[in-house]
Design a protein around this motif. Structure first.
Motif, PDB file in Angstrom:
ATOM      1  N   ALA A 270      13.584  -5.415  26.839  1.00 38.87           N
ATOM      2  CA  ALA A 270      12.851  -3.719  26.467  1.00 38.87           C
ATOM      3  C   ALA A 270      12.164  -4.250  24.983  1.00 38.87           C
ATOM      4  O   ALA A 270      12.322  -5.139  23.861  1.00 38.87           O
ATOM      5  N   ASN A 271      11.665  -3.223  24.110  1.00 35.05           N
ATOM      6  CA  ASN A 271      10.633  -2.386  22.447  1.00 35.05           C
ATOM      7  C   ASN A 271      11.796  -2.479  21.628  1.00 35.05           C
ATOM      8  O   ASN A 271      11.583  -1.073  21.894  1.00 35.05           O
ATOM      9  N   VAL A 272      12.830  -2.890  21.586  1.00 33.86           N
ATOM     10  CA  VAL A 272      13.572  -2.574  20.017  1.00 33.86           C
ATOM     11  C   VAL A 272      13.420  -2.073  18.961  1.00 33.86           C
ATOM     12  O   VAL A 272      12.849  -3.188  18.209  1.00 33.86           O
ATOM     13  N   THR A 273      13.286  -0.566  18.500  1.00 33.35           N
ATOM     14  CA  THR A 273      12.982  -0.381  17.133  1.00 33.35           C
ATOM     15  C   THR A 273      13.760  -1.386  16.200  1.00 33.35           C
ATOM     16  O   THR A 273      15.042  -1.643  15.919  1.00 33.35           O
ATOM     17  N   THR A 274      12.678  -1.713  15.393  1.00 37.05           N
ATOM     18  CA  THR A 274      14.041  -2.194  13.869  1.00 37.05           C
ATOM     19  C   THR A 274      13.353  -2.133  12.253  1.00 37.05           C
ATOM     20  O   THR A 274      12.465  -1.599  12.193  1.00 37.05           O
ATOM     21  N   THR A 275      14.331  -1.751  12.258  1.00 35.50           N
ATOM     22  CA  THR A 275      13.754  -1.636  10.417  1.00 35.50           C
ATOM     23  C   THR A 275      13.851  -3.780   9.542  1.00 35.50           C
ATOM     24  O   THR A 275      13.591  -3.225   8.262  1.00 35.50           O
ATOM     25  N   SER A 276      14.416  -4.385  10.798  1.00 30.79           N
ATOM     26  CA  SER A 276      13.949  -6.023  10.059  1.00 30.79           C
ATOM     27  C   SER A 276      13.077  -6.292  10.598  1.00 30.79           C
ATOM     28  O   SER A 276      13.085  -7.226  11.359  1.00 30.79           O
ATOM     29  N   PRO A 277      11.613  -6.158  10.139  1.00 33.41           N
ATOM     30  CA  PRO A 277      11.070  -7.224  11.436  1.00 33.41           C
ATOM     31  C   PRO A 277      10.865  -8.584  11.088  1.00 33.41           C
ATOM     32  O   PRO A 277      10.932  -8.785   9.777  1.00 33.41           O
ATOM     33  N   PRO A 278       9.651  -9.601  11.967  1.00 32.50           N
ATOM     34  CA  PRO A 278       9.747 -10.576  11.306  1.00 32.50           C
ATOM     35  C   PRO A 278       8.504 -10.980   9.938  1.00 32.50           C
ATOM     36  O   PRO A 278       8.937 -12.112   9.605  1.00 32.50           O
ATOM     37  N   GLN A 279       8.185 -10.295   9.610  1.00 30.54           N
ATOM     38  CA  GLN A 279       6.896  -9.784   9.066  1.00 30.54           C
ATOM     39  C   GLN A 279       6.832  -8.628   9.351  1.00 30.54           C
ATOM     40  O   GLN A 279       6.246  -7.482  10.078  1.00 30.54           O
ATOM     41  N   ILE A 280       6.325  -8.461   6.952  1.00 34.20           N
ATOM     42  CA  ILE A 280       5.445  -6.511   7.577  1.00 34.20           C
ATOM     43  C   ILE A 280       3.970  -7.140   7.541  1.00 34.20           C
ATOM     44  O   ILE A 280       3.634  -7.828   6.994  1.00 34.20           O
ATOM     45  N   LEU A 281       3.308  -6.673   8.538  1.00 35.02           N
ATOM     46  CA  LEU A 281       2.016  -5.958   8.423  1.00 35.02           C
ATOM     47  C   LEU A 281       1.552  -4.910   7.646  1.00 35.02           C
ATOM     48  O   LEU A 281       1.963  -3.510   7.730  1.00 35.02           O
ATOM     49  N   PRO A 282       0.283  -4.838   6.740  1.00 31.74           N
ATOM     50  CA  PRO A 282      -0.749  -3.826   6.420  1.00 31.74           C
ATOM     51  C   PRO A 282      -0.528  -3.130   6.712  1.00 31.74           C
ATOM     52  O   PRO A 282      -1.477  -3.014   9.115  1.00 31.74           O
ATOM     53  N   GLY A 283      -0.550  -1.694   6.599  1.00 33.34           N
ATOM     54  CA  GLY A 283      -0.729  -0.391   7.599  1.00 33.34           C
ATOM     55  C   GLY A 283       0.393   0.541   9.084  1.00 33.34           C
ATOM     56  O   GLY A 283       0.607   0.843   9.704  1.00 33.34           O
TER      57      GLY A 283
END
Length: 441
Positions: A270-283
């Protein structure tokens, strides 16, 4: 022998959302019809996909490009062989083996600054599955027994992820994933009992599995302000289930079938929401990562009915599927425990009226899809929708048939997704296909 190819180009209704799909399939099948039946199949599939994604402001006045997956090729090849020993009229046995190898990669430009990409990503790998199987059935009077099993050996190999700045310099990410392999044993056992000609009682138990796709392992994607990361460490899904039902034939041309089922999908992806993504992307305002849940439990029923008087040209079919799935989660997926899986409507209903005569055919199908959640956290609701589809086939010659097909003829609003900015993406609007089909005789 069979060969086919296709190309498809479309956009999703706003700037920077064009996508292109191309592919070709080829296969050769050999069939033996002697005392010992056999078949052998070899096939090749190629696919090429390109897609662009954007980010839209809440007022829907500005769209900027956010991701360009400019080349995502994939190749699959495999084969299957099967034999049917002569064991008499009451016993059927199928023995065989198959193999499938898939490889692919994604190539994309991302992190757009002043409308220009600044980074390039490439990721990919391959999977191989080799299996052997046996399926048998025995007719003993009013009872039919069926039993089947297979063993599969799988491998995931050659996985990599490379991310580099377009301006040059050291790699931002340069990963090589460890190769993995394993085996899975699956099967199915069933029984059908026909106490009278118009009633058949059915029961079955089964176990299955699914290897993560290359998309799930290696290909990230972005929809508006939502980004979903791939996960090269995903485990296979494993399904265990039981079902039981009855099929009725109360009158000539009438069939009614009812089935109850209970399934447990262990390690569901499943696609699981996270507050610690592997990288921060603009927008990006919402990040998700593909993860294995503990499991998804689902139970429900399916009803099917059909009527074709006197086996004539007119027919009516109807179906209703009711499913009640629940997520089991712990650890990083604990927040999802007890929730409903995303994109899973509780009810789906359809009905079809058709007419056919030789190669000529007409049909209308109405479908109703119930309310469902777009996200794993059950906060974004997709409204129910009703659509009408149609199909017509008209023979021009004995070998040439003209076809007209339409989806969502009344252009109903079918919600496919909701981005973090509460922007609703629609599924297929009114769409018409016109084509010709030619059959060699």
């Amino acid at each position: 022998m069979n060969a086919s190819a296709f190309t498809d180009r479309r956009d999703r209704g706003s700037d920077f959302t064009a996508n292109t799909s191309e592919g070709a399939d080829a296969s050769v099948r050999l069939i033996g019809r002697g005392r010992w039946g056999y078949s052998a199949l070899a096939y090749l599939q190629t696919r090429a996909f390109a897609s662009s994604f954007n980010s839209i402001n809440a007022a829907r006045t500005t769209a900027i490009q956010s991701l360009n997956q400019y080349n995502t090729p994939a190749t699959g090849l495999g084969g299957r062989i099967e034999i049917l020993p002569p064991l008499g009229e009451s016993i059927t046995l199928r023995l065989g083996a198959d193999i499938r190898d898939v490889s692919g990669k994604t190539q994309e430009l991302y992190t757009f600054v002043n409308a220009a990409p600044t980074r390039r990503r490439e990721a990919g790998g391959g999977t191989t599955t080799t299996g052997a199987f046996a399926d048998a059935s025995l007719v003993a009077g009013d009872v039919t027994f069926s039993l089947g099993g297979r063993i599969d050996w799988w491998s995931i190999d050659g996985g990599y992820l490379s991310e580099r700045p377009l301006a040059g310099g050291a790699a931002l990410t340069n990963l090589r994933y460890a190769d993995r392999d394993g085996h899975e044993t699956t099967g199915r056992a069933g029984v059908a009992y026909q106490p009278v000609e118009s009633i058949t009682l059915r029961a079955a138990g089964y176990r299955g599995w699914r290897l993560p796709t290359l998309n799930e392992l290696y290909r990230p994607f972005r929809v508006g302000n939502d980004a979903t990361a791939a996960n090269a460490l995903l485990s296979p899904e494993r399904l265990t289930g039981i079902e039981g039902g009855v099929t009725l034939a109360p009158a000539p041309g009438v069939t009614i079938a009812a089935t109850y089922f209970y399934n447990r999908l262990k390690d569901a992806i499943a696609n699981v929401t996270t507050t610690s993504p592997p990288q921060i992307l603009p927008g990006v305002t919402t990040y998700r990562v593909r993860q294995n849940l503990d499991a998804i439990r689902a139970h429900g029923f399916e009803l099917d009915a059909a009527y074709r008087p006197d086996a004539g040209p007119f027919g009516v079919q109807a179906s209703w599927s009711h499913t009640n799935p629940t997520v089991e989660g712990s650890g990083i997926t604990a927040a999802l425990d007890g929730l409903r899986p995303a994109q899973t409507p509780r009810d789906q209903v359809s009905g079809t009226v058709d007419w056919r005569h030789d190669a000529a055919a007409l049909s209308l199908t109405v479908r109703r899809i119930g309310r469902q959640y777009d996200d794993d956290q059950n906060t974004r609701v997709l409204d129910p929708a009703t659509t009408l589809d149609g199909h017509a086939a008209l023979p021009i010659t004995r070998a040439l048939v003209a076809e007209l097909r339409g989806e969502n003829l009344f252009d109903a609003r079918v919600e496919a997704g909701i981005s973090g900015a509460n922007i609703v993406e629609r599924a297929t609007p009114r769409t018409i296909w016109v084509g010709l089909r030619y059959g060699l005789r």
